[in-house]
Motif scaffolding. Structure first.
Motif: not given
Lengths: 414, 414
Positions: A7, A250, A344-345, A347, A387, A389, A392-393, A395-397, B157-158
């Motif tokens: 992970r 963002r 997992q992100c 699709l 996507e 997004q 973002s996995s 971190g948001f930035q 998505y995080t």
């Protein structure tokens, strides 16, 4: 423990990527090179006329209100003359159907061939459309005289009894634009706005001085009528064209354009005419590269294609609406492995997605770019989409602090 | 000739209406009176606490990042204590279901009653949601520490592996907001923006000075995060809340707000959370009347109801999202005859429309206003609807030059 390890592995790689980012000057070196190439090449920008093709094609141009008034008056004068000669009146309407459309590879866009059809008042078949055409000409005349803009819906409502359905007024409006040789927005009929813009950009809109560096995080709404925009100035090194609102937000909140001088815009999905006109205008005036950030799926590419080569039913206006030379920055199918996007992100593509992807590979504007074909091959082979997004996995930035700087630094666009 | 006469009759009446419009000061006299009443009455604005109701209700408040950090740390501290005591951990989650919702007529909005459900880690049924709740708390903590905003999609998505479906993270996010007693936007999770604003309004957004009088015709995009907005100033006498983009464009281009000092905003159809928060904030700070211009159909009223009393699934947040006292200016069913809207611009209502209209008449917020009921009765009886744009049948600028000034002058809102 091994599951924990698995992970965290992408996260560690993500961290390693962050360390590779150099100073902003170094990050921007590749964009600088691209900009220089673009600025050099614009001197030989191709036009339909410049190609000296054997056939005749029809393209419309942006005209100011006075020029449109002249055109309308000319058309009506012809009709009046013809009536006085006892011949009734007829408009020559360029055909806008598929059969009259052609893709010009040198221009990388669709244009109209020159077939026309007469629209005669004294004919049972075309009488009604000749009347509607006359009424539309009259309404356009009023709009241009008053210098006001309306939507297609407004136009329809001015004479519902005659038009009956909006489809009728919409279609004949496009006919009139074609006939007068000008864009639909020159006729002062505009689309509703959807797009927003922030960044290193200043312009005047209807006399107001707009500074897109001071538009908070919400940004400036892209004006519905690009002809009210002038005085475009910018020190931006590139335009970042973003598919989605969330990514725009963002980048706006992180003031991405302060570190990397750029203009950030989005049409929030499928681009509207106003956003396409605005991008085209920016590119024309500023002559800087346009880099696109879209989802890694066929829909993202479809959006790019609308910006680049236009939509079929507006092909008569393709030269004013399209911005041919857009670079595909990301998210590209090959990025998913390169940036270790977690499983997992990613699709699974639907059957419809795969069909659309395969269809795209047959399109001229894709085939013209072997690197795009390669990416599409990865997409349709792995049957995986992602996507923006998904980033973002890490971190948001991650998007603004790692992914984009790294992409720019490596000149990783195609 | 008689057919010609019939066709021109509404146009002549429209012209007569134009002559009745007086100077802008006289036009605004009625709004002035309304504003004075509103400013006087806000001193006794009702709050849930002020009602001293026997039951306990749950409402959330806007909190700043530091306050949210305190709340999150408090919740986690409790959980840790409980674990150290060998009792595992449990969150007390307010129930947000329909059974726990109640309409409070005095407040004219829906609020949550105080039933709660335990979410225990050491329970097969709630283990998973307890874990997700903990993860969401952790992510919220990160957002508030970094002072950044993300969308619900970003949040999902995080940790796709844990959340599996966005529905899960979305739902538990609302639970967490309820549990911490603060709005979802306090948690720094925001909706994407859709609305635009122009007119007599200045504010600061993330430090940038915004002047909505100098935003061209496109307007300023309403910021997704209203907590970055402060320093709201305005000399506007009212807020004109417009359902549709096209009407907004007309009023912006005609600079309606220069003749009649006002703030014009639209969320382009169904209002998003950002636009609702923004309207609420404007009303709170400026204490001026809100007049609504919507289509004369059940959908237009449905939109008003979302602004006024909130949507069911965000009822825990109704006090922050709703703007109760909105006046229905037009287009009202009774306007169609009063303004002689031509027959062909009136559209027949579908069965679905009529059903929705009848359902609306049973809703508390409509029944509370007999004049609204009367209008709805006209609508469902005549089975006719009309769009704002139907006014274009008297000329493109009839809306800004005749209809609205006349409505204002006569104080014709309900």
């Amino acid at each position: 423990m091994s599951s924990k390890k698995r992970r965290d592995a992408p996260a560690e790689k993500a961290l390693a990527a962050r360390k590779r980012i150099k100073s902003s000057t170094e990050v921007l070196a590749q964009v600088n090179k691209l900009a220089a190439i673009l600025k050099g090449s614009t001197a030989v920008a191709r036009t339909l006329d410049g190609l000296h093709l054997p056939q005749t094609f029809r393209e419309v141009v942006e005209k100011d209100a006075d020029a449109v008034l002249d055109e309308v008056e000319g058309a009506i004068y012809q009709a009046a003359l013809s009536i006085l000669n006892g011949e009734g009146f007829t408009y020559d309407i360029p055909s806008r159907g598929r059969a009259n459309q052609q893709y010009i590879p040198e221009l990388d866009r669709i244009v109209l061939k020159d077939s026309k059809a007469p629209r005669t008042f004294a004919s049972v078949k075309t009488c009604r459309s000749a009347v509607i055409t006359t009424r539309i000409l009259q309404l356009i005349h009023e709009l241009c005289q008053k210098r006001i803009h309306v939507t297609k819906r407004d136009l329809f409502y001015t004479d519902v009894k005659l038009f009956e359905e909006q489809n009728n007024s919409d279609n004949i409006l496009d006919d009139v634009a074609c006939m007068l040789g000008c864009t639909r927005s020159s006729l002062h009929v505009v689309a509703s706005e959807k797009g927003v813009v922030v960044g290193d950009l200043r312009f005047r809109e209807d006399g107001d001085e707009i500074d897109c560096q001071r538009m908070g995080v919400g940004g400036k709404a892209i004006p519905p009528n690009v002809d009210k925009v002038d005085g475009i100035r910018s020190n931006a090194m590139f335009i970042l064209l973003v598919e989605k609102d969330a990514a725009f937000m963002r980048l706006a909140e992180d003031r991405f354009y302060r570190t990397y001088p750029c203009i950030i815009m989005t049409a929030k999905g499928q681009p509207d005419v106003a956003s396409r006109l605005f991008l085209r205008r920016l590119k024309e005036v500023l002559k800087i590269p346009v880099l696109a950030l879209v989802d890694s799926d066929p829909y993202g590419l479809r959006i790019l294609s609308v910006y680049m080569k236009g939509s079929m039913n507006m092909s008569y206006d393709s030269s004013n609406l399209t911005t041919p030379d857009i670079k595909w920055l990301g998210v590209r199918p090959s990025d998913l492995d390169r940036f270790n996007i977690p499983e997992q992100c990613r699709l699974p593509m639907t059957d419809e997605d795969i069909k659309t992807g395969k269809k795209l590979m047959e399109e001229d504007f894709i085939m013209a770019n072997p690197e795009w074909v390669k990416e599409l091959e990865i997409m349709t082979k792995t049957k995986v989409k992602a996507e923006i997004q998904a980033l973002s996995s890490f971190g948001f930035q991650y998007l603004s602090e790692v992914y984009l700087p790294l992409k720019l630094q490596e000149g990783d666009w195609i």
